[in-house]
Scaffold this active site. Sequence first.
Site, PDB file in Angstrom:
ATOM      1  N   LYS A  11      25.108 -16.095 -19.410  1.00 18.40           N
ATOM      2  CA  LYS A  11      24.791 -17.129 -18.507  1.00 18.40           C
ATOM      3  C   LYS A  11      23.868 -17.011 -17.467  1.00 18.40           C
ATOM      4  O   LYS A  11      23.232 -17.913 -17.084  1.00 18.40           O
ATOM      5  CB  LYS A  11      26.209 -17.778 -18.126  1.00 18.40           C
ATOM      6  CG  LYS A  11      26.843 -16.791 -17.007  1.00 18.40           C
ATOM      7  CD  LYS A  11      28.380 -17.224 -16.603  1.00 18.40           C
ATOM      8  CE  LYS A  11      28.798 -16.294 -15.805  1.00 18.40           C
ATOM      9  NZ  LYS A  11      28.366 -15.839 -14.431  1.00 18.40           N
ATOM     10  N   THR A  12      23.807 -15.788 -16.879  1.00 18.80           N
ATOM     11  CA  THR A  12      22.752 -15.449 -15.804  1.00 18.80           C
ATOM     12  C   THR A  12      21.512 -15.449 -16.468  1.00 18.80           C
ATOM     13  O   THR A  12      20.504 -15.884 -15.806  1.00 18.80           O
ATOM     14  CB  THR A  12      23.303 -13.882 -15.198  1.00 18.80           C
ATOM     15  OG1 THR A  12      24.452 -14.030 -14.736  1.00 18.80           O
ATOM     16  CG2 THR A  12      22.366 -13.663 -13.981  1.00 18.80           C
ATOM     17  N   ASP A 196      26.440 -21.681 -10.711  1.00 21.29           N
ATOM     18  CA  ASP A 196      27.191 -20.859 -11.511  1.00 21.29           C
ATOM     19  C   ASP A 196      28.560 -20.888 -11.311  1.00 21.29           C
ATOM     20  O   ASP A 196      29.158 -21.218 -10.306  1.00 21.29           O
ATOM     21  CB  ASP A 196      26.495 -19.434 -11.272  1.00 21.29           C
ATOM     22  CG  ASP A 196      26.847 -18.167 -12.185  1.00 21.29           C
ATOM     23  OD1 ASP A 196      27.357 -18.462 -13.293  1.00 21.29           O
ATOM     24  OD2 ASP A 196      26.695 -17.108 -11.867  1.00 21.29           O
ATOM     25  N   GLU A 197      29.383 -20.379 -12.361  1.00 19.14           N
ATOM     26  CA  GLU A 197      30.851 -20.250 -12.298  1.00 19.14           C
ATOM     27  C   GLU A 197      31.431 -21.527 -11.602  1.00 19.14           C
ATOM     28  O   GLU A 197      32.353 -21.696 -10.976  1.00 19.14           O
ATOM     29  CB  GLU A 197      31.222 -19.270 -11.177  1.00 19.14           C
ATOM     30  CG  GLU A 197      30.724 -17.739 -11.538  1.00 19.14           C
ATOM     31  CD  GLU A 197      31.325 -17.181 -12.782  1.00 19.14           C
ATOM     32  OE1 GLU A 197      31.953 -17.791 -13.455  1.00 19.14           O
ATOM     33  OE2 GLU A 197      30.900 -16.053 -12.955  1.00 19.14           O
ATOM     34  N   GLN A 227      38.002 -18.949 -17.954  1.00 20.66           N
ATOM     35  CA  GLN A 227      37.909 -17.846 -16.795  1.00 20.66           C
ATOM     36  C   GLN A 227      38.006 -18.436 -15.747  1.00 20.66           C
ATOM     37  O   GLN A 227      37.845 -17.976 -14.421  1.00 20.66           O
ATOM     38  CB  GLN A 227      36.654 -17.215 -16.906  1.00 20.66           C
ATOM     39  CG  GLN A 227      36.162 -16.622 -18.135  1.00 20.66           C
ATOM     40  CD  GLN A 227      34.974 -15.631 -18.203  1.00 20.66           C
ATOM     41  OE1 GLN A 227      34.789 -14.760 -17.522  1.00 20.66           O
ATOM     42  NE2 GLN A 227      33.918 -16.171 -18.920  1.00 20.66           N
ATOM     43  N   ARG A 586      36.217  -7.934 -20.229  1.00 21.32           N
ATOM     44  CA  ARG A 586      35.185  -6.993 -19.509  1.00 21.32           C
ATOM     45  C   ARG A 586      34.944  -5.862 -20.247  1.00 21.32           C
ATOM     46  O   ARG A 586      34.144  -5.035 -20.107  1.00 21.32           O
ATOM     47  CB  ARG A 586      35.974  -6.714 -18.147  1.00 21.32           C
ATOM     48  CG  ARG A 586      36.361  -7.589 -17.101  1.00 21.32           C
ATOM     49  CD  ARG A 586      35.304  -8.544 -16.851  1.00 21.32           C
ATOM     50  NE  ARG A 586      35.714  -9.714 -17.768  1.00 21.32           N
ATOM     51  CZ  ARG A 586      34.672 -10.606 -17.738  1.00 21.32           C
ATOM     52  NH1 ARG A 586      33.526 -10.667 -17.133  1.00 21.32           N
ATOM     53  NH2 ARG A 586      34.742 -11.912 -18.430  1.00 21.32           N
TER      54      ARG A 586
END
Length: 722
Positions: A11-12, A196-197, A227, A586
């Site tokens: 996503k980044t 973002d997020e 998330q 993770r």
Amino acid sequence: MLVLAGAGSGKTRMLTHRIAHLIATGAAQRDEILAVTFTNKAAKEMRERVNQLSGYDGYRIWVATFHSTCVRILRSDIGQLGYERGFVIYDQTDSLALVKRVLRQMNLDERSHPPRGVRAELDRVKSRGLMPADVIADGTLHDERLGEIYRQYQTELRRANALDFGDLIVLTVRLFQNHPGVLESYQRRWRYILVDEYQDTNPVQYQLLRLLAAQHRNLCVVGDEDQSIYRFREADIRNILDFEKDYPGAAVVRLERNYRSTQQILDAATAVVSNNTERKGKKLVANQSGGDPIRFFEAADDRAEASYVIRELLRLRDRGQPLSESAIFYRTHAQSRPFEEELRNYDVDYTMVGGTRFYDRAEIKDALAYLRILRNPNDTESLRRIINSPVRGIGKTTVERLLMIGEQHELSLYRASELAIERGMLRGAAAKRVPEFFAMMDALRDDAPASVAQCLAQVLDRSGTLRALEREGSIEAEGRQANLQELLVAAEEFERDNESLDEDHGEERNLLDLFLESITLYSELDDYDETRDRIALMTVHVAKGLEFQTVFLVGVEEGLFPHFASLNDPAAIEEERRLCYVGMTRAKSGLHITNASMRRMHGSVRYNAPSRFLAEIPEEFGVGREQRRNYARGPGFGTARPRPAPTSTPGAAGEPTIDYSEAQYAPDDGPSSGSRVEHPVFGAGTIMQVVGSGQNTKLRIRFDRAGLKTIVLRYAQLRLLA
């Protein structure tokens, strides 16, 4: 546009490439783009990647956290709300101190109004965008009292020309709502907004984005509903789930190729989170192949669990994997102790991510308080902190008298002190020492260099801070001196990194303001240095945004993960499940999931069933599953496990008591009227009535302290007392 980006799906990369594309195609100038995220670490990474892609110095592209963005807006336009631009920002410590002072002013007992609880409630109402009048209007006695505390708290903040974290966004939204011309100027400025997020946005952040994007609708949000793990901060998962309703005609894109984890880690994590109802759903496909099988381990107790984890870490190190490529995740900080002890036994270097921050140390906060007073003399909490630090004979009684004068004349502590000096209202030694202190502060302000580092050095010298530590001469004092020297180094590095300031649209921004802001908005994750070769220990919440070759997800037990506070709330259980998903994803190639049959926590021994989340992982994944017994399908008396030997512990009167948990009862040991039980929140009580059967069983329990309550058995974590 809504981009549903699964864990590890880039996503980044997507965000930074979109920004670079907008610039390269001429769709937007660099200063017409706003990108917001939740951590300084993420913002810094995005800025660096944009610079690499575009070939420009990216300072004109506004990539920052929500709070940093609002600080810059308020520095420019807060005068519209009657505040001064030189406001200071109170961190959690300052805010708590102010709450305590307000409770004393209102003659409220801290036992019935715990300061930390009051501060948490104020944080929650601000996250929802509510003002004191809104809280009072809710009508209940509790809300009326909270609203009055909130009103007095805001009065004291304004008197100190200070804002807390919640104010930064609340006041920005209020500024835009009450001053359409200011809002329009920012709408024209930022023609493209990227977030973002997005799943972590709360109601007031949602309002902010709605206002900014209302004119052009060029809003691109990226997030993953699986998330969403910050409900306790008022994050609202409905923001991402309802995006298409809020913005009809929005495009939806799914990023489902995972560049981090192996397929079996992804499939196992997806199997867990698929049990949730509040999700849009996605199918993650791994870009890499191979990887170790997921390993499960059930230990006899928490020490055996720690021993297993550290042995495995040492085995990985011996095979050539750096320590920094492994991490231990737990649900609560209280679980860290046995792991720390075991790591020390083997002399293995580790770091606690999210522990005591460098900037939270007392000597550092004292030094920063001096700087804050130089910028804003009305900052009462900072002044209270340093007026007798180092010790200069200005006692608590004198400070309380000055605060009382301030309350009577509606003045800050600084202005009240000036009034007291001018009118000769001080007696004895205070009549000399208080004027001496304020004369020193005035001189420091008049002589303050433009350089942050030089200003800090001057403060440490002329305030007597360094001399006091030298006179003390202890090992602790030497450590505090070293910390202050490190603060000077940080100030020098900050100046080098900010040699040229963006003087955009007439903002009043000097280096000292920026330095203090950067420290106040510093997050616990910003302390984590990924370059050092050491094991990272952290809660699963802190781990979000990080990745490791090998992850140890420990303490996966019913009542711990999921946490006992969530057991009566289906929505909270879903968030716990998302948290488990975050922890699992993770890991790149190695995932160890552990639990303990017996655990010592908070001064007692508990027997916990393995978490329901373990039962949701298909049998074909991983090794070590044969060691584990029955899983919790949900808490309550229906959980079946072999009955371990009872553990005797001293009772309140010295009598031995038996510590049983809900995990020890066979399915036919159902509850009955008259049974004495203990609830993790409400305490001990007596079952008055059993209603229904099976999964629909409800209990009416009269608790000794909390009174009569009705509880769904399958969501309760009850312990049979008699």
